[in-house]
Design an enzyme around this catalytic site. Structure first.
Site, PDB file in Angstrom:
ATOM      1  N   LYS A 190       0.878  -1.168   0.000  1.00 34.70           N
ATOM      2  CA  LYS A 190       0.000   0.000   0.000  1.00 34.70           C
ATOM      3  C   LYS A 190       0.919   1.223   0.000  1.00 34.70           C
ATOM      4  O   LYS A 190       0.818   2.117   0.850  1.00 34.70           O
ATOM      5  CB  LYS A 190      -0.938  -0.053   1.227  1.00 34.70           C
ATOM      6  CG  LYS A 190      -2.057   0.968   1.224  1.00 34.70           C
ATOM      7  CD  LYS A 190      -3.138   0.718   0.187  1.00 34.70           C
ATOM      8  CE  LYS A 190      -4.104   1.892   0.128  1.00 34.70           C
ATOM      9  NZ  LYS A 190      -5.086   1.772  -0.974  1.00 34.70           N
ATOM     10  N   ASP A 222      -5.573  -3.120  -2.323  1.00 34.82           N
ATOM     11  CA  ASP A 222      -7.001  -3.046  -2.687  1.00 34.82           C
ATOM     12  C   ASP A 222      -7.212  -3.618  -4.087  1.00 34.82           C
ATOM     13  O   ASP A 222      -8.161  -4.368  -4.339  1.00 34.82           O
ATOM     14  CB  ASP A 222      -7.541  -1.610  -2.554  1.00 34.82           C
ATOM     15  CG  ASP A 222      -6.640  -0.551  -3.175  1.00 34.82           C
ATOM     16  OD1 ASP A 222      -5.491  -0.860  -3.560  1.00 34.82           O
ATOM     17  OD2 ASP A 222      -7.098   0.610  -3.281  1.00 34.82           O
ATOM     18  N   ASP A 246      -2.886 -11.883   5.855  1.00 36.90           N
ATOM     19  CA  ASP A 246      -3.970 -12.505   6.620  1.00 36.90           C
ATOM     20  C   ASP A 246      -5.272 -12.416   5.818  1.00 36.90           C
ATOM     21  O   ASP A 246      -5.984 -13.403   5.632  1.00 36.90           O
ATOM     22  CB  ASP A 246      -4.123 -11.792   7.971  1.00 36.90           C
ATOM     23  CG  ASP A 246      -5.255 -12.371   8.797  1.00 36.90           C
ATOM     24  OD1 ASP A 246      -5.357 -13.611   8.877  1.00 36.90           O
ATOM     25  OD2 ASP A 246      -6.049 -11.577   9.349  1.00 36.90           O
ATOM     26  N   ASP A 250      -7.218 -15.566   3.246  1.00 38.50           N
ATOM     27  CA  ASP A 250      -8.587 -16.058   3.456  1.00 38.50           C
ATOM     28  C   ASP A 250      -9.401 -15.913   2.173  1.00 38.50           C
ATOM     29  O   ASP A 250     -10.149 -16.814   1.786  1.00 38.50           O
ATOM     30  CB  ASP A 250      -9.304 -15.273   4.573  1.00 38.50           C
ATOM     31  CG  ASP A 250      -9.291 -16.014   5.901  1.00 38.50           C
ATOM     32  OD1 ASP A 250      -8.318 -16.751   6.152  1.00 38.50           O
ATOM     33  OD2 ASP A 250     -10.246 -15.845   6.678  1.00 38.50           O
TER      34      ASP A 250
HETATM   35  C1  IPM Z   1      -4.360 -16.853  10.539  1.00 37.54           C
HETATM   36  C2  IPM Z   1      -5.276 -16.458  11.656  1.00 37.54           C
HETATM   37  C3  IPM Z   1      -4.439 -15.804  12.755  1.00 37.54           C
HETATM   38  C4  IPM Z   1      -3.849 -14.545  12.179  1.00 37.54           C
HETATM   39  C5  IPM Z   1      -5.187 -15.528  14.076  1.00 37.54           C
HETATM   40  C6  IPM Z   1      -5.829 -16.796  14.625  1.00 37.54           C
HETATM   41  C7  IPM Z   1      -4.299 -14.910  15.104  1.00 37.54           C
HETATM   42  O1  IPM Z   1      -6.286 -15.636  11.208  1.00 37.54           O
HETATM   43  O2  IPM Z   1      -3.458 -17.668  10.769  1.00 37.54           O
HETATM   44  O3  IPM Z   1      -4.552 -16.341   9.428  1.00 37.54           O
HETATM   45  O4  IPM Z   1      -4.480 -13.480  12.188  1.00 37.54           O
HETATM   46  O5  IPM Z   1      -2.722 -14.609  11.692  1.00 37.54           O
HETATM   47 MG    MG Z   2      -6.304 -15.354   9.113  1.00 38.63          MG
END
Ligand code: IPM
Ligand code: MG
Length: 363
Positions: A190, A222, A246, A250
């Site tokens: 960023k 973004d 993080d 996901d």
């Molecule tokens: C991940 C999880 C962790 C993070 C949490 C559980 C602390 O979300 O491993 O991605 O934020 O890194």
């Molecule tokens: Mg995570």
């Protein structure tokens, strides 16, 4: 070789049990020792990462980790919450390099929320820096504001920071990983707003000079979030800091339709590693015997390859997983019409049978 087995909370105990069974049928000589972590450790010892668990982890070549967390701990003080266990392990063992593959398995194309043509054949490797950034930066806390929009008001603050060596070492990891793939790295930052990430971009650009065979692209976070749902196959190695990694990991894992299938590895400079599924502790389905153990089983394969120098054993696990999918075995998270719905234990049985060469009979 020693493996610390830390099942943790929620579905963690069920899925790790299956991975341990799989490891046990490989006929390799390693010692496994189990310890409590997360909410389970808090219940038993009053702390999510007890001294004994940390010592065991430090003394092991690899850690097989399940998952931690449960809504019932949300009201605890932050240092006692289950998540502190995983953050503490990352910090104390210096596990700075996090590998999160996002792969779309051929048989699971239909499970994605994206159109099949966008994700068929998807194979991205996310490399997330794991011990720096706003996650660990000091100072942090609460105080009364002396400036800003509301002087005199209560406020909270965290510190985003990266040092040159921290960026350099993860950049090397990313470029070296790209050499084993299609030689393209997208560094996500960023830099248009944050000083920390302008520095990130500058240092990554410098390190890249040592890797003239690798194509480097810079992308704002973004835009990266948008491109991941628009044209995910444009990425190969996606490389970024702790906070952005993080979030993007996901996003990437979910668009494969198979978050229950994705393993991860977190390595330190000595090659010690923590291996865990990319998904969480799923308290809503814990104890029901329906969780998908494949991400954990595949994490055990990564462990054999990266920390225990057993690549053939890792291949055996990975082929076994492919064959049980081909045979139609599905836990509910990846089930679709015409496939065979099984629980956690039966999925573990199927993988064990595929490894040991026994025929799999569908009930
Ligand atoms: C991940 C999880 C962790 C993070 C949490 C559980 C602390 O979300 O491993 O991605 O934020 O890194
Ligand atoms: Mg995570």
């Amino acid at each position: 070789m020693k493996i610390a087995v830390l099942p943790g909370d929620g579905i963690g105990t069920e899925i790790v049990a299956e991975a341990v069974r799989v490891l046990n049928v490989l006929d390799l000589s390693f010692e496994m020792e189990e310890a409590k972590v997360g909410g389970a450790a808090y219940e038993a010892h009053g702390h999510p990462l007890p001294e004994a668990t940390l010592k065991l982890a430090q003394a092991s070549d690899a850690i097989l980790f399940g998952a931690v967390g449960d809504w019932k701990y949300d009201k605890l003080d932050r240092p006692l919450r289950p998540e502190q266990a995983i953050l503490g392990l990352r910090k104390h063992l210096g596990l700075f390099a996090n590998f999160r593959p996002a792969i779309c398995y051929e048989q699971l194309v239909g499970a994605s929320s994206l159109k099949p043509e966008l994700i068929a054949g998807l194979d991205i490797l996310i490399i997330r820096e794991l011990t720096g950034d706003i996650y660990f930066g000091q100072p942090r806390g609460r105080r009364i504001a002396t400036d800003g929009h509301f002087p005199g008001a209560e406020e909270a603050f965290d510190t985003m920071r990266y040092s040159r060596p921290e960026i350099e070492r993860i950049a090397h990891v990313a470029f070296q990983a790209a050499r084993k793939r299609s030689r393209k790295v997208t560094s996500v930052d960023k830099a248009n707003v944050l000083e920390t990430f302008q520095f990130w971009k500058d240092v990554v650009t410098e390190v890249h000079k040592e890797y003239p065979d690798i194509e480097l692209e810079h992308m704002y976070v973004d835009n990266a979030a948008m491109q991941l749902v628009k044209a995910p196959k444009k990425f190969d190695v996606l490389f970024t800091g702790n906070m952005f990694g993080d979030i993007l990991s996901d996003e990437a894992s979910m668009l494969t339709g198979s978050i229950g299938m994705l393993p991860s590895a977190s390595l330190n400079a000595k090659g010690q590693g923590l291996y865990e599924p990319s998904h969480g502790s799923a308290p809503d389905i814990a104890g029901k015997g329906v969780a998908n153990p494949l991400a954990t089983i595949l994490s055990a394969a990564m462990m054999l390859r990266f920390s225990l120098q057993q690549p053939e054993a890792a291949d055996r696990i990975e082929s076994a997983v492919k064959s049980v999918l081909a045979a139609g075995y599905r836990t509910p998270d990846i089930w679709s019409e015409g496939t065979h719905k099984v629980g956690t234990r039966e999925m573990g049985d199927a993988v064990v049978a595929a490894i040991t060469g026994k025929t799999i009979t569908k009930s």
